[in-house]
Design a protein around this motif. Structure first.
Motif, PDB file in Angstrom:
ATOM      1  N   GLY A 110      31.334  29.240 -12.437  1.00  0.00           N
ATOM      2  CA  GLY A 110      31.327  30.183 -11.327  1.00  0.00           C
ATOM      3  C   GLY A 110      32.040  29.626 -10.105  1.00  0.00           C
ATOM      4  N   ALA A 111      31.799  28.349  -9.820  1.00  0.00           N
ATOM      5  CA  ALA A 111      32.476  27.715  -8.680  1.00  0.00           C
ATOM      6  C   ALA A 111      33.982  27.646  -8.925  1.00  0.00           C
ATOM      7  CB  ALA A 111      31.903  26.327  -8.437  1.00  0.00           C
ATOM      8  N   ALA A 112      34.369  27.352 -10.154  1.00  0.00           N
ATOM      9  CA  ALA A 112      35.804  27.244 -10.476  1.00  0.00           C
ATOM     10  C   ALA A 112      36.509  28.590 -10.317  1.00  0.00           C
ATOM     11  CB  ALA A 112      35.987  26.709 -11.895  1.00  0.00           C
ATOM     12  N   VAL A 113      35.920  29.668 -10.849  1.00  0.00           N
ATOM     13  CA  VAL A 113      36.577  30.970 -10.726  1.00  0.00           C
ATOM     14  C   VAL A 113      36.525  31.445  -9.275  1.00  0.00           C
ATOM     15  CG1 VAL A 113      34.611  32.474 -11.336  1.00  0.00           C
ATOM     16  CG2 VAL A 113      36.945  33.205 -11.866  1.00  0.00           C
ATOM     17  N   ALA A 114      35.466  31.114  -8.553  1.00  0.00           N
ATOM     18  CA  ALA A 114      35.394  31.474  -7.129  1.00  0.00           C
ATOM     19  C   ALA A 114      36.509  30.779  -6.352  1.00  0.00           C
ATOM     20  CB  ALA A 114      34.019  31.095  -6.565  1.00  0.00           C
ATOM     21  N   ASP A 115      36.719  29.506  -6.634  1.00  0.00           N
ATOM     22  CA  ASP A 115      37.806  28.771  -5.980  1.00  0.00           C
ATOM     23  C   ASP A 115      39.163  29.400  -6.292  1.00  0.00           C
ATOM     24  OD1 ASP A 115      35.947  26.995  -4.923  1.00  0.00           O
ATOM     25  OD2 ASP A 115      36.430  25.370  -6.327  1.00  0.00           O
ATOM     26  N   ARG A 116      39.351  29.807  -7.547  1.00  0.00           N
ATOM     27  CA  ARG A 116      40.635  30.419  -7.912  1.00  0.00           C
ATOM     28  C   ARG A 116      40.819  31.743  -7.169  1.00  0.00           C
ATOM     29  NH1 ARG A 116      43.951  28.569 -11.359  1.00  0.00           N
ATOM     30  NH2 ARG A 116      42.371  27.619 -12.700  1.00  0.00           N
ATOM     31  N   PHE A 117      39.763  32.549  -7.058  1.00  0.00           N
ATOM     32  CA  PHE A 117      39.872  33.796  -6.302  1.00  0.00           C
ATOM     33  C   PHE A 117      40.102  33.508  -4.824  1.00  0.00           C
ATOM     34  CE2 PHE A 117      38.091  36.220  -9.935  1.00  0.00           C
ATOM     35  CZ  PHE A 117      38.942  37.310  -9.905  1.00  0.00           C
ATOM     36  N   ASP A 118      39.497  32.440  -4.297  1.00  0.00           N
ATOM     37  CA  ASP A 118      39.718  32.078  -2.891  1.00  0.00           C
ATOM     38  C   ASP A 118      41.188  31.762  -2.607  1.00  0.00           C
ATOM     39  OD1 ASP A 118      37.041  32.316  -2.228  1.00  0.00           O
ATOM     40  OD2 ASP A 118      36.644  30.154  -2.241  1.00  0.00           O
ATOM     41  N   ALA A 119      41.889  31.255  -3.602  1.00  0.00           N
ATOM     42  CA  ALA A 119      43.287  30.855  -3.423  1.00  0.00           C
ATOM     43  C   ALA A 119      44.260  32.035  -3.465  1.00  0.00           C
ATOM     44  CB  ALA A 119      43.668  29.829  -4.492  1.00  0.00           C
ATOM     45  N   VAL A 120      43.772  33.221  -3.805  1.00  0.00           N
ATOM     46  CA  VAL A 120      44.629  34.406  -3.880  1.00  0.00           C
ATOM     47  C   VAL A 120      45.029  34.840  -2.471  1.00  0.00           C
ATOM     48  CG1 VAL A 120      44.673  36.869  -4.467  1.00  0.00           C
ATOM     49  CG2 VAL A 120      43.679  35.215  -6.069  1.00  0.00           C
ATOM     50  N   GLY A 121      46.323  35.054  -2.287  1.00  0.00           N
ATOM     51  CA  GLY A 121      46.831  35.549  -1.009  1.00  0.00           C
ATOM     52  C   GLY A 121      46.990  37.055  -1.037  1.00  0.00           C
ATOM     53  N   THR A 122      47.049  37.662   0.115  1.00  0.00           N
ATOM     54  CA  THR A 122      47.204  39.120   0.175  1.00  0.00           C
ATOM     55  C   THR A 122      48.478  39.578  -0.530  1.00  0.00           C
ATOM     56  OG1 THR A 122      48.243  38.932   2.357  1.00  0.00           O
ATOM     57  CG2 THR A 122      45.873  39.398   2.305  1.00  0.00           C
ATOM     58  N   ASP A 123      49.494  38.737  -0.550  1.00  0.00           N
ATOM     59  CA  ASP A 123      50.746  39.087  -1.220  1.00  0.00           C
ATOM     60  C   ASP A 123      50.635  39.035  -2.748  1.00  0.00           C
ATOM     61  OD1 ASP A 123      50.439  36.266  -1.007  1.00  0.00           O
ATOM     62  OD2 ASP A 123      52.587  35.996  -1.406  1.00  0.00           O
ATOM     63  N   GLN A 124      49.511  38.558  -3.267  1.00  0.00           N
ATOM     64  CA  GLN A 124      49.326  38.454  -4.721  1.00  0.00           C
ATOM     65  C   GLN A 124      48.375  39.514  -5.275  1.00  0.00           C
ATOM     66  OE1 GLN A 124      48.017  34.326  -4.470  1.00  0.00           O
ATOM     67  NE2 GLN A 124      49.857  33.701  -5.602  1.00  0.00           N
ATOM     68  N   LEU A 125      47.769  40.308  -4.424  1.00  0.00           N
ATOM     69  CA  LEU A 125      46.743  41.252  -4.865  1.00  0.00           C
ATOM     70  C   LEU A 125      47.258  42.325  -5.811  1.00  0.00           C
ATOM     71  CD1 LEU A 125      44.706  41.747  -1.567  1.00  0.00           C
ATOM     72  CD2 LEU A 125      44.017  40.482  -3.631  1.00  0.00           C
ATOM     73  N   ASP A 126      48.535  42.634  -5.772  1.00  0.00           N
ATOM     74  CA  ASP A 126      49.072  43.683  -6.642  1.00  0.00           C
ATOM     75  C   ASP A 126      49.764  43.142  -7.897  1.00  0.00           C
ATOM     76  OD1 ASP A 126      48.145  45.819  -5.069  1.00  0.00           O
ATOM     77  OD2 ASP A 126      49.829  45.558  -3.684  1.00  0.00           O
ATOM     78  N   ARG A 127      49.670  41.829  -8.122  1.00  0.00           N
ATOM     79  CA  ARG A 127      50.259  41.269  -9.352  1.00  0.00           C
ATOM     80  C   ARG A 127      49.532  41.853 -10.564  1.00  0.00           C
ATOM     81  NH1 ARG A 127      53.837  37.423  -9.170  1.00  0.00           N
ATOM     82  NH2 ARG A 127      53.271  36.650 -11.232  1.00  0.00           N
ATOM     83  N   PRO A 128      50.276  42.298 -11.590  1.00  0.00           N
ATOM     84  CA  PRO A 128      49.656  42.964 -12.735  1.00  0.00           C
ATOM     85  C   PRO A 128      49.325  42.038 -13.898  1.00  0.00           C
ATOM     86  CG  PRO A 128      52.023  43.236 -12.861  1.00  0.00           C
ATOM     87  CD  PRO A 128      51.733  42.437 -11.600  1.00  0.00           C
ATOM     88  N   GLY A 129      48.452  42.551 -14.719  1.00  0.00           N
ATOM     89  CA  GLY A 129      48.114  41.950 -16.009  1.00  0.00           C
ATOM     90  C   GLY A 129      47.423  43.029 -16.822  1.00  0.00           C
TER      91      GLY A 129
END
Length: 185
Positions: free
Chosen positions: A136-155
């Motif tokens: 949980g801490a690891a995925v939280a850290d990864r989400f914390d690193a997301v910038g506003t310019d990355q929010l629309d990246r697709p998958g």
């Protein structure tokens, strides 16, 4: 090693009916079961919300009846905890691929097959709790690193469901919060 009060005979052997629903609808409206409104969530707060669930998961996994299924065909808190630990791991990988790759397709993940293969019902709840907190801490850290310019990246999932980093985080949080509702934590 079993925790106090947890023995193989406290875990009922019945099978759980696989969940075949496509839960992506939670991105459009609040969940009537748990009440969570995924679409209203701040996509830049996913890490903080995830961290906020961890103490509740630890408490659920410390219950004396953690391995007891509340009804036939329904996972125990232990099984839900093991599942959420794996949700954290799977979504960490999915988010990483969305940030590092262009429109990745996520590998299929059969959560029900994983529960059987990994024998969720008989895992040590103390180990599951520690692994859940770390994942949980690891995925939280990864989400914390997301910038506003990355929010629309697709998958996309193997079934074709399209996500952006924003909607992946919203969908992910619903899963985590919904399962807290399932275990009444």
């Amino acid at each position: 090693m079993q925790s106090d009060g947890i023995t193989p005979d406290t875990v009922t052997p019945d099978t759980v009916t696989p969940d075949t629903k496509d839960w992506t609808w939670v991105l459009e409206r609040p969940c009537p079961e748990c009440g969570y409104d995924a679409a209203a969530g701040d996509p830049l707060a996913v890490g903080d919300v995830t961290r906020g669930t961890l103490p509740r998961w630890e408490a659920a996994l410390a219950r004396a009846d953690v391995a007891v299924r509340p009804a036939p065909g329904v996972w125990s808190a232990l099984e839900y905890g093991a599942h959420v630990r794996d949700v954290f791991r799977v979504f960490d990988g999915r988010l990483r691929s969305m940030i590092e790759e262009n429109d990745p397709q996520f590998p299929s993940w059969d959560q029900d097959a994983t529960a059987v293969a990994e024998d969720y019902a008989h895992q040590d709840p103390e180990v599951v709790a520690a692994e859940l907190v770390a994942a949980g801490a690891a995925v939280a850290d990864r989400f914390d690193a997301v910038g506003t310019d990355q929010l629309d990246r697709p998958g996309r999932r193997s079934n074709g469901s399209l996500f952006t980093v924003r909607t992946l985080g919203q969908y992910f949080l619903h899963d985590v919060v919904h399962h807290l509702h399932d275990v009444r934590a």
